[in-house]
Design a protein around this motif. Structure first.
Motif, short mmCIF file in Angstrom:
data_model
loop_
_atom_site.label_atom_id
_atom_site.label_comp_id
_atom_site.label_asym_id
_atom_site.label_seq_id
_atom_site.Cartn_x
_atom_site.Cartn_y
_atom_site.Cartn_z
N GLU A 163 -4.33 11.40 3.74
CA GLU A 163 -3.84 10.59 2.61
C GLU A 163 -2.73 9.67 3.07
O GLU A 163 -2.68 8.49 2.73
CB GLU A 163 -3.28 11.52 1.52
CG GLU A 163 -4.32 12.05 0.58
CD GLU A 163 -3.69 12.82 -0.58
OE1 GLU A 163 -2.82 13.68 -0.30
OE2 GLU A 163 -4.06 12.56 -1.73
N GLU A 164 -1.83 10.24 3.86
CA GLU A 164 -0.69 9.48 4.37
C GLU A 164 -1.19 8.31 5.23
O GLU A 164 -0.75 7.17 5.08
CB GLU A 164 0.16 10.44 5.22
CG GLU A 164 1.56 9.99 5.48
CD GLU A 164 2.31 11.05 6.31
OE1 GLU A 164 2.06 12.27 6.14
OE2 GLU A 164 3.13 10.64 7.15
N GLU A 167 -2.71 5.41 3.26
CA GLU A 167 -1.71 4.49 2.70
C GLU A 167 -1.16 3.56 3.78
O GLU A 167 -0.94 2.37 3.55
CB GLU A 167 -0.56 5.28 2.05
CG GLU A 167 -0.93 5.94 0.71
CD GLU A 167 -1.36 4.93 -0.37
OE1 GLU A 167 -0.97 3.75 -0.30
OE2 GLU A 167 -2.13 5.35 -1.28
N LEU A 170 -3.81 1.02 4.44
CA LEU A 170 -3.91 0.09 3.31
C LEU A 170 -2.81 -0.96 3.38
O LEU A 170 -3.06 -2.17 3.25
CB LEU A 170 -3.81 0.88 2.00
CG LEU A 170 -3.79 0.02 0.74
CD1 LEU A 170 -5.21 -0.42 0.40
CD2 LEU A 170 -3.20 0.79 -0.43
N SER A 171 -1.56 -0.52 3.58
CA SER A 171 -0.49 -1.53 3.56
C SER A 171 -0.59 -2.48 4.74
O SER A 171 -0.31 -3.67 4.59
CB SER A 171 0.92 -0.93 3.44
OG SER A 171 0.96 0.35 3.90
N THR A 182 -5.24 -1.53 -3.92
CA THR A 182 -4.64 -0.19 -4.00
C THR A 182 -5.78 0.83 -3.90
O THR A 182 -6.94 0.51 -4.20
CB THR A 182 -3.90 0.04 -5.34
OG1 THR A 182 -4.79 -0.33 -6.39
CG2 THR A 182 -2.63 -0.75 -5.43
N LEU A 183 -5.43 2.04 -3.50
CA LEU A 183 -6.45 3.10 -3.42
C LEU A 183 -6.27 3.99 -4.64
O LEU A 183 -5.35 4.80 -4.70
CB LEU A 183 -6.30 3.92 -2.15
CG LEU A 183 -6.55 3.18 -0.83
CD1 LEU A 183 -6.23 4.06 0.37
CD2 LEU A 183 -8.01 2.71 -0.75
N LYS A 186 -8.84 8.67 -3.25
CA LYS A 186 -9.01 8.70 -1.78
C LYS A 186 -10.03 9.76 -1.34
O LYS A 186 -10.36 9.83 -0.16
CB LYS A 186 -7.68 9.03 -1.10
CG LYS A 186 -6.55 8.06 -1.39
CD LYS A 186 -5.41 8.26 -0.40
CE LYS A 186 -4.20 7.42 -0.72
NZ LYS A 186 -3.32 8.01 -1.75
N GLU A 218 -8.43 -2.14 -7.52
CA GLU A 218 -8.15 -0.71 -7.34
C GLU A 218 -9.42 -0.09 -6.78
O GLU A 218 -10.46 -0.07 -7.45
CB GLU A 218 -7.84 -0.06 -8.68
CG GLU A 218 -6.50 -0.44 -9.24
CD GLU A 218 -6.16 0.44 -10.44
OE1 GLU A 218 -7.07 0.74 -11.24
OE2 GLU A 218 -4.98 0.82 -10.55
#
Ligand code: ADP
Length: 426
Positions: A163-164, A167, A170-171, A182-183, A186, A218
């Protein structure tokens, strides 16, 4: 200029702190961090699933310790390339005094003589070898190399770490592409990645690219699934299919279908599967599913394993086919597999039960005085080389772990056991 570099490559950690999910190696007390801090670098083997950071760690070790980095893949290179790198490395030693790192990806794909070609340079200290492998090194790395290397195990990334990482990916994507994704969910991404960080980042890049023109969205599980399913066939050469096919192959042999076995074997060979991986699976099947119904199966499978190790492609297919058909046509029994699991369950339940005195080793006088080994009956002193005595701790006396299977060989075993044990074990 950097457009064509995959996102996973751009996100490759440059320091130990950026590596996710391998705290036992990279954390404050992590073994690799300590090794780097103390500057005690020896050859090492990194063992772990794909996309968990093996190459990344090797590169970090190289940059942190200020050593030149040579990389070879065992899939595409052989003894010739190894020799060239070693020659280069020797020159480097003269200049810098620090032996370079030779990173060998998928070292398990090297056969014995290819692995042996590394030995001398490791012993002489001309190179520090870092081997990466997805397979158990105790089977796949020759013992001379293994005894000169430290083995470090990398773990699949946990859900939280993925998950980390999602992110982070994604950024970085949003930043580079000037998008605002945005997710929202996940799970689909993470499940599809199976703990493989590279696969996760690749999937994110693939999915976001599909929506690049809308720039803002999203992303849901449904979006992920629709994109991945479409591109799966192209993209997932070694993923799900690989496990499905090996599973179908094993099930065909277990189910005594030589045609199924050969078909799935052909699918694996055509797909470029590692022949040693196939042979190893057959070795397990021989013990797990054939066992004492035909103990020769384990010997055949082991010979096959040895043979493909020295033969390689394309001839290994012939050896694999003979073995697969033999295993498929063998009678089946899982009685010994069940026996050890039943015994393990009892051990778990009852813990360390004491060894009965008469079975204990009595090397000293004191131990003899304590009755160790007393009343032990030596089987060969008795008729038929057998005497009825207790071999289990009292608490579990009479427990039957091994129940002979219904096949010709084990029927004989059963008769023999019944004759000897007179009803103690059925
Ligand atoms: P391996 O050699 O184990 O197959 P790599 O080290 O080449 O995997 O990793 C591939 C990519 O996946 C890296 O570029 C990086 O983006 C990501 N990655 C892999 N492992 C990790 C990790 N433990 N933490 C963060 N990113 C990782």
């Amino acid at each position: 200029m950097y457009k064509n570099i995959p996102l996973a490559e751009k996100l490759r950690p440059k320091t130990l702190d950026e590596v996710l999910g391998q705290e036992h190696l990279t954390g404050n007390n992590g073994t690799i961090r300590k090794m780097l801090e103390n500057d005690t670098l020896n050859s090492l083997i990194l063992w772990g699933p794909p996309g968990t950071g093996k190459t990344t760690l090797a590169e970090i070790i190289s940059s942190t310790s200020g050593r030149k980095f040579f990389k070879l893949s065992a899939v595409s290179s052989g003894v010739k390339e190894v020799r060239e790198v070693i020659e280069d490395a020797k020159k480097q030693n003269l200049f810098t005094g620090k032996s370079p790192i030779l990173f060998i990806d998928e070292i398990h794909r090297f056969n014995k003589s290819q692995q042996d070609s590394l030995l001398h340079a490791v012993e002489k200290g001309w190179i520090v070898l870092i081997g990466a492998t997805t397979e158990n090194p105790s089977f796949e790395v020759v013992s001379a190399l293994l005894s000169r290397s430290q083995v470090y195990v990398l773990k699949s990334l946990s859900f939280e770490k993925l998950e980390e990482l999602a992110e982070i990916a994604l950024s970085r994507y949003n930043e580079e592409e000037q998008t605002h994704f945005t997710l929202k969910e996940k799970e689909a991404l993470i499940q599809y990645s199976g703990g493989d960080a590279r696969k996760l980042i690749n999937s994110i890049e693939l999915v976001l690219n599909q929506f690049k023109n809308v720039k803002e969205k999203e992303i849901t599980n449904e979006d992920v699934l629709s994109v991945l399913q479409e591109t799966m066939a192209l993209y997932d050469k070694n993923g799900e299919q690989h496990y499905d096919i090996i599973s179908a192959f094993i099930k065909s042999m277990r189910g005594s279908d030589p045609n199924g076995a050969v078909y799935w074997l052909a699918r694996m060979i055509a797909g470029g599967e590692d022949v040693k991986f196939i042979a190893r699976r057959m070795l397990i099947l021989a013990a797990e599913d054939i066992g004492l119904a035909n103990p020769n199966a384990l010997t055949v499978a082991n010979n096959c394993f040895q043979a493909v190790n020295v033969i390689g492609n394309p001839e290994s297919r012939i050896i694999l086919s003979e073995t697969a058909v033999y295993l498929a046509c063998s009678p089946k029994s899982n009685s010994t597999y069940k026996a050890i699991d039943a015994a393990l369950a009892v051990v778990k339940q009852t813990g360390n039960l004491p060894v009965p005195l008469h079975l204990r080793n009595a090397p000293t006088k004191l131990m003899k005085d304590l009755d160790y080994g007393k009343e032990y009956q030596y089987a060969h002193s008795y008729e038929g080389n057998f005497v009825n005595q207790e071999f289990l701790p009292d608490e579990i006396s009479g427990t039957q772990f091994y129940v002979p299977g219904e096949n010709a060989t084990e029927r004989k075993i059963r008769e023999e056991l019944q004759k000897k044990w007179k009803g103690k074990y059925s």
